[in-house]
Design an enzyme around this catalytic site. Structure first.
Site, PDB file in Angstrom:
ATOM      1  N   LEU A  88       0.807  -1.223   0.000  1.00 52.23           N
ATOM      2  CA  LEU A  88       0.000   0.000   0.000  1.00 52.23           C
ATOM      3  C   LEU A  88       0.838   1.269   0.000  1.00 52.23           C
ATOM      4  O   LEU A  88       0.300   2.366   0.101  1.00 52.23           O
ATOM      5  CB  LEU A  88      -0.930   0.008   1.225  1.00 52.23           C
ATOM      6  CG  LEU A  88      -1.994  -1.089   1.244  1.00 52.23           C
ATOM      7  CD1 LEU A  88      -2.738  -1.075   2.569  1.00 52.23           C
ATOM      8  CD2 LEU A  88      -2.972  -0.910   0.095  1.00 52.23           C
ATOM      9  N   ARG A  89       2.158   1.100  -0.103  1.00 55.58           N
ATOM     10  CA  ARG A  89       3.031   2.271  -0.053  1.00 55.58           C
ATOM     11  C   ARG A  89       2.714   3.247  -1.188  1.00 55.58           C
ATOM     12  O   ARG A  89       2.728   4.458  -1.017  1.00 55.58           O
ATOM     13  CB  ARG A  89       4.493   1.826  -0.095  1.00 55.58           C
ATOM     14  CG  ARG A  89       5.411   2.726   0.703  1.00 55.58           C
ATOM     15  CD  ARG A  89       6.836   2.184   0.754  1.00 55.58           C
ATOM     16  NE  ARG A  89       7.139   1.533   2.007  1.00 55.58           N
ATOM     17  CZ  ARG A  89       7.640   0.326   2.145  1.00 55.58           C
ATOM     18  NH1 ARG A  89       7.873  -0.397   1.080  1.00 55.58           N
ATOM     19  NH2 ARG A  89       7.902  -0.178   3.325  1.00 55.58           N
ATOM     20  N   GLY A  90       2.441   2.717  -2.362  1.00 53.73           N
ATOM     21  CA  GLY A  90       2.129   3.571  -3.512  1.00 53.73           C
ATOM     22  C   GLY A  90       0.886   4.418  -3.284  1.00 53.73           C
ATOM     23  O   GLY A  90       0.861   5.610  -3.612  1.00 53.73           O
TER      24      GLY A  90
END
Length: 366
Positions: A300-302
């Site tokens: 979910l970093r993006g």
């Protein structure tokens, strides 16, 4: 890294004179072209939680010059005098333990102002040089935690720049990214543990011809800017002439750009203050996540970084709500390095991000 343009001292704290002026640095507002790199750096200054910038591009394209210019542009910050960690005088989250104990006791701390630090990390640096070392003998014989601070301590509340980061040992890159993400550096030796604040904007640069970072490490940089040598002859001449003018008479050149420098500095300060109030519509957040999902981005970093960067650009431009245009301008910077690479695929990762973005948001290609 929070700063103000005010030079006043707060009540109850002594102040000392700021450090003498440093040598002339090429002004940020005079840099021609490389808009993608400049935008990524400015957004990370507004919100360091974006997670830093990886700049990949040809040699001689002004990467180091731009980063030094950014550090010089930033206003001075208040720090506790003679503190190795650049501790904030009132925020416990960015104070060293010794300063925090003094503040908790109600003791007066001496405050000074200093320029935001830009720390260069050399390729041959050891882990001890980066993280700091503990003098075990002194600790055991005298019962004190004798700590020799490293580069992470010096970079607290500043910018840590690693040129040719793709040639740096993977273990050291991991250490840097861990500290950048957590905001703390912990050193442990023989059962003795010391930690100190290490909040900095991590900027890495490199030439893709000399090798890429492992995808696991690349993914942890918030943004990825790609820069190319300027091809337009008129622009090349302008860059050469500006550099010659600066080298011949730095002070006069700096004076000519002083108004633009002050304006941009104030814009950054105002953007930091405005950032918490920026809102992003739920429908836009869903579409950002849809773009990440369709691009098959791991984790979910993006999603998180794209949301942060879109808010930062809205704050930078003086608005309170994120627009589709804001997301368009940052989405490639935030996602291009998170795509799974297919060696058989000829399509550019940046173009692929734009294509999916346009499909999800129902837009025509820009």
């Amino acid at each position: 890294m929070t700063f103000t343009t005010e030079a006043t001292s707060q009540n109850g704290r002594s102040t000392v004179s700021p450090a003498p002026r440093r040598r002339a640095v090429f002004p940020f507002t005079a840099i021609v072209g490389q808009e993608e790199m400049k935008l990524a750096l400015l957004l990370n200054v507004i919100d360091p939680k974006i997670g830093g910038v990886m700049i990949m591009g040809d040699r001689g394209t002004g990467k180091s010059t731009t980063i030094r210019a950014l550090a010089d542009l930033l206003p001075e910050i208040e720090v506790v005098a003679d503190d190795p960690f650049n501790s904030h005088p009132s925020d416990p989250e960015i104070m060293g333990d010794a300063v925090r104990q003094l503040v908790e006791k109600g003791s007066e701390v001496l405050v000074t102002k200093k320029k935001v630090m830009m720390v260069d990390l050399p390729l041959g640096a050891t882990e001890d040089r980066v993280c700091g070392t503990i003098d075990i003998e002194k600790a055991l014989s005298e019962g004190v935690k004798a700590f020799e601070p490293g580069l992470l301590a010096k970079a607290n509340r500043g910018i840590l720049y690693v040129d040719e980061v793709n040639l740096l040992d993977d273990h050291l890159v991991d250490v840097l990214l861990d500290s950048a993400a957590s905001g703390w550096n912990t050193v442990e030796r023989e059962g003795i543990s010391i930690r100190h604040p290490a909040r900095f904007v991590l900027v890495g640069s490199g030439n893709p011809e000399e090798g890429e970072l492992r995808p696991q490490l690349l993914d942890r940089f918030g943004m990825h800017a790609e820069i190319r040598t300027v091809k337009e002859p008129v622009l090349r001449v302008q860059i050469v002439e500006q550099r010659t003018e600066f080298d011949q008479n730095p002070q006069e050149f700096l004076e000519n750009y002083q108004p633009q420098q002050i304006d941009l500095q104030e814009q950054l300060v105002n953007a930091q203050e405005r950032l918490k109030a920026i809102e992003i519509d739920y429908d836009l957040r869903v579409k950002i996540s849809q773009v990440c999902s369709e691009l098959d981005v791991d984790g979910l970093r993006g999603d998180i970084v794209t949301n942060r960067a879109a808010k930062a650009i809205a704050a930078f431009e003086g608005r309170t709500e994120v627009t589709v245009s804001d997301i368009r301008r940052v989405v490639t910077l935030c996602l291009r390095h998170r795509l799974r690479k297919d060696p058989m695929e000829s399509i550019d990762s940046g173009y692929k991000v734009e294509k999916v973005f346009n499909q999800v948001f129902g837009l025509e290609a820009a």
